[in-house]
Design an enzyme around this catalytic site. Structure first.
Site, PDB file in Angstrom:
ATOM      1  N   GLN A   1      -1.903   1.959   4.757  1.00  0.00           N
ATOM      2  CA  GLN A   1      -2.025   3.256   5.438  1.00  0.00           C
ATOM      3  C   GLN A   1      -3.239   3.331   6.344  1.00  0.00           C
ATOM      4  O   GLN A   1      -3.456   4.357   6.981  1.00  0.00           O
ATOM      5  CB  GLN A   1      -2.099   4.395   4.397  1.00  0.00           C
ATOM      6  CG  GLN A   1      -0.852   4.586   3.585  1.00  0.00           C
ATOM      7  CD  GLN A   1       0.354   5.030   4.414  1.00  0.00           C
ATOM      8  OE1 GLN A   1       0.215   5.502   5.539  1.00  0.00           O
ATOM      9  NE2 GLN A   1       1.536   4.857   3.870  1.00  0.00           N
TER      10      GLN A   1
ATOM     11  N   LYS B   1       4.611  -0.388   9.219  1.00  0.00           N
ATOM     12  CA  LYS B   1       3.862   0.871   9.275  1.00  0.00           C
ATOM     13  C   LYS B   1       2.911   0.896  10.465  1.00  0.00           C
ATOM     14  O   LYS B   1       2.134   1.833  10.636  1.00  0.00           O
ATOM     15  CB  LYS B   1       3.074   1.067   7.982  1.00  0.00           C
ATOM     16  CG  LYS B   1       3.966   1.338   6.766  1.00  0.00           C
ATOM     17  CD  LYS B   1       3.123   1.603   5.556  1.00  0.00           C
ATOM     18  CE  LYS B   1       3.908   1.503   4.270  1.00  0.00           C
ATOM     19  NZ  LYS B   1       4.724   2.679   3.963  1.00  0.00           N
TER      20      LYS B   1
ATOM     21  N   CYS C   1       5.997   7.160  -4.468  1.00  0.00           N
ATOM     22  CA  CYS C   1       5.659   5.923  -5.204  1.00  0.00           C
ATOM     23  C   CYS C   1       4.266   6.026  -5.807  1.00  0.00           C
ATOM     24  O   CYS C   1       3.490   5.061  -5.779  1.00  0.00           O
ATOM     25  CB  CYS C   1       5.751   4.688  -4.313  1.00  0.00           C
ATOM     26  SG  CYS C   1       7.374   4.413  -3.649  1.00  0.00           S
TER      27      CYS C   1
ATOM     28  N   HIS D   1      -0.506   3.557  -4.768  1.00  0.00           N
ATOM     29  CA  HIS D   1       0.941   3.357  -4.613  1.00  0.00           C
ATOM     30  C   HIS D   1       1.403   2.400  -5.715  1.00  0.00           C
ATOM     31  O   HIS D   1       0.650   1.506  -6.106  1.00  0.00           O
ATOM     32  CB  HIS D   1       1.158   2.728  -3.227  1.00  0.00           C
ATOM     33  CG  HIS D   1       2.572   2.636  -2.785  1.00  0.00           C
ATOM     34  ND1 HIS D   1       3.441   1.684  -3.257  1.00  0.00           N
ATOM     35  CD2 HIS D   1       3.274   3.380  -1.896  1.00  0.00           C
ATOM     36  CE1 HIS D   1       4.606   1.833  -2.668  1.00  0.00           C
ATOM     37  NE2 HIS D   1       4.547   2.855  -1.847  1.00  0.00           N
TER      38      HIS D   1
ATOM     39  N   ASP E   1      -5.725  -2.503  -0.095  1.00  0.00           N
ATOM     40  CA  ASP E   1      -4.383  -2.194   0.389  1.00  0.00           C
ATOM     41  C   ASP E   1      -4.562  -1.391   1.679  1.00  0.00           C
ATOM     42  O   ASP E   1      -4.934  -0.218   1.644  1.00  0.00           O
ATOM     43  CB  ASP E   1      -3.651  -1.382  -0.688  1.00  0.00           C
ATOM     44  CG  ASP E   1      -2.305  -0.871  -0.191  1.00  0.00           C
ATOM     45  OD1 ASP E   1      -2.013  -1.005   1.006  1.00  0.00           O
ATOM     46  OD2 ASP E   1      -1.554  -0.316  -1.020  1.00  0.00           O
TER      47      ASP E   1
END
Ligand code: PMP
Length: 409
Positions: A200, A223, A364, A120, A197
């Site tokens: 997700q 999220k 993104c 991303h 990261d």
């Protein structure tokens, strides 16, 4: 499909809509359960006050609840100490904090930063800027046609020059689950620091920063059933301690004179200005919701829906699925696809007429789009409140798209 969680999400049950809402854009943001909404409302109605400095009861309660949220977050991701949890606005801010504070202090000319091509922009631009400033090199790991990293590339590109390896645990475009434990071990073997990261992954899979031994991990509250505006940065204490502040101002100081200042200990050193107390309280409640549901249950629902959606998508000859086309232990509930001769924006707009919310665009991840040689894709992504009926509604609407545009079936 009886779903025990759906009733907890008021947005999904609005009676006055022309069409019922079919929400399949969970990788962008998730809906919020009643418990999260209530915890935040209680804060604003009953004890809203600036924390830390007020010597009165509601300020003290605000401080207590904010620090409780930090502790709950630390336990949730198995951090050794709650001072290793810094609250930020989101994943993006957490990543920028690492790049500015750690990167600008410890990177030198000729050093290398390594990221997958699928990252991303949030986990790409901070490193791109840092590399430019430091005359370091930003290198990429490319993916095979199923969206996986290539073993030989990992071997060749993690070298004695590598200082930072940053990657998503789960791709927001292809849903690929990356083998982060192995990559962390390899990065550490050359003395590089690792940045995960987890934007997700944490809504769907447990995170154990201690077992993974990652140096940093970041994610966003919104999220994972929490509110927007609250994010998390986990960093190993020894690293955070030697890093300079990112933002300066109120709350993060120890002592200030006309020309000098000393800074507060962790984690306040990295939390300049009035914090998002309501957001942290919402996040704490979201964590509690996820814990009560249990990751196993969440995954079982998502795996069933993903397998079903992939089956139904593969039946449509004009649909191209990107990444893994079949259910696999290495793919999550994010599916990117395209409809032949129809721009993803048109697909999304036409589905909207049926109340179906999906994502369309570059997600993104423009370097990945270029690598895959597509301008954009459509994306559906599931969460624990979705049902087979949602998938059916999506597929039935999708079947109409080419007909609507006069392109046949
Ligand atoms: N990383 C990944 C993998 C993401 O999916 C996202 C959100 N789409 C981000 C980072 C950025 O998250 P935020 O906008 O909450 O900072």
């Amino acid at each position: 499909m009886l779903n025990p969680y759906r009733k907890d999400f008021p947005l999904l049950d609005q009676k006055d809509r022309v069409k019922p809402l079919i929400y399949l854009d969970n990788a962008a943001t998730t809906q919020k359960p009643e418990a999260v909404l209530k915890a935040m409302e209680d804060y604003y109605r009953e004890y809203n006050a600036n924390p830390y400095r007020g010597l009165y009861d509601i300020s003290e309660k605000a401080t207590e609840r904010y620090e409780e949220a930090r502790k709950v977050t630390a336990e949730f991701i198995h951090a050794e100490d709650s001072s290793e949890i810094v609250f930020t606005r989101n994943t993006t801010e957490s990543l920028n904090l690492i790049a500015y504070s750690y990167g600008r202090s410890f990177l030198e000319e000729g050093d290398e930063i390594l990221i997958p091509i699928s990252e991303h922009h949030s986990n790409l631009l901070p490193w791109q800027q840092l590399a430019k400033e430091k005359k370091a090199e930003l290198r990429y790991l490319y993916l095979d046609e199923k969206g996986h990293l290539k073993e030989e590339e990992l071997k060749a590109k993690i070298t004695s020059k590598t200082r930072i390896v940053a990657l998503a645990c789960v791709s927001n475009v292809l849903g690929t689950i990356f083998p982060v434990k192995k990559i962390i071990e390899k990065a550490h073997s050359v003395g590089a620091v690792t940045v995960l990261d987890c934007a997700q992954s944490i809504p769907h899979y447990p995170l154990d920063v201690t077992a993974l031994d990652t140096d940093f991990a970041v994610f966003s509250g919104h999220k994972m059933l929490g509110p927007m505006g609250i994010g998390v940065l986990y960093g190993k204490k020894a690293l955070l301690e030697k890093m300079p502040p990112f933002l300066t101002g109120g709350e993060m100081i120890d002592f200030v004179s006309e020309q000098e200042a000393t800074f507060a200990p962790l984690p306040q050193k990295f939390e300049a200005g009035t914090p998002n107390v309501g957001g942290a309280i919402g996040l704490m409640e979201a964590i509690s919701y996820i814990k009560n549901a249990g990751y196993e249950k969440i995954r079982a629902i998502e795996e069933e829906l993903t397998a079903y959606a992939l089956d139904r998508l593969r039946e449509l000859p004009y649909v191209t699925i990107y990444g893994e086309k079949y259910p696999s232990e290495n793919r999550s509930g994010v599916i990117s696809f395209n409809v032949e001769n129809v721009h993803p924006h048109d697909v999304s707009s036409l589905l909207d007429a049926d109340g179906v919310c999906i994502r369309a665009g570059h997600h993104c991840a423009q370097p990945l789009m270029r690598y895959m040689e597509v301008a954009a894709t459509c994306r559906v992504s599931f969460y624990l409140y979705n049902t087979k009926e949602d998938v059916d509604a999506f597929i039935e609407s999708l079947k109409k798209v080419r007909r609507w545009l006069g392109l046949g079936d």
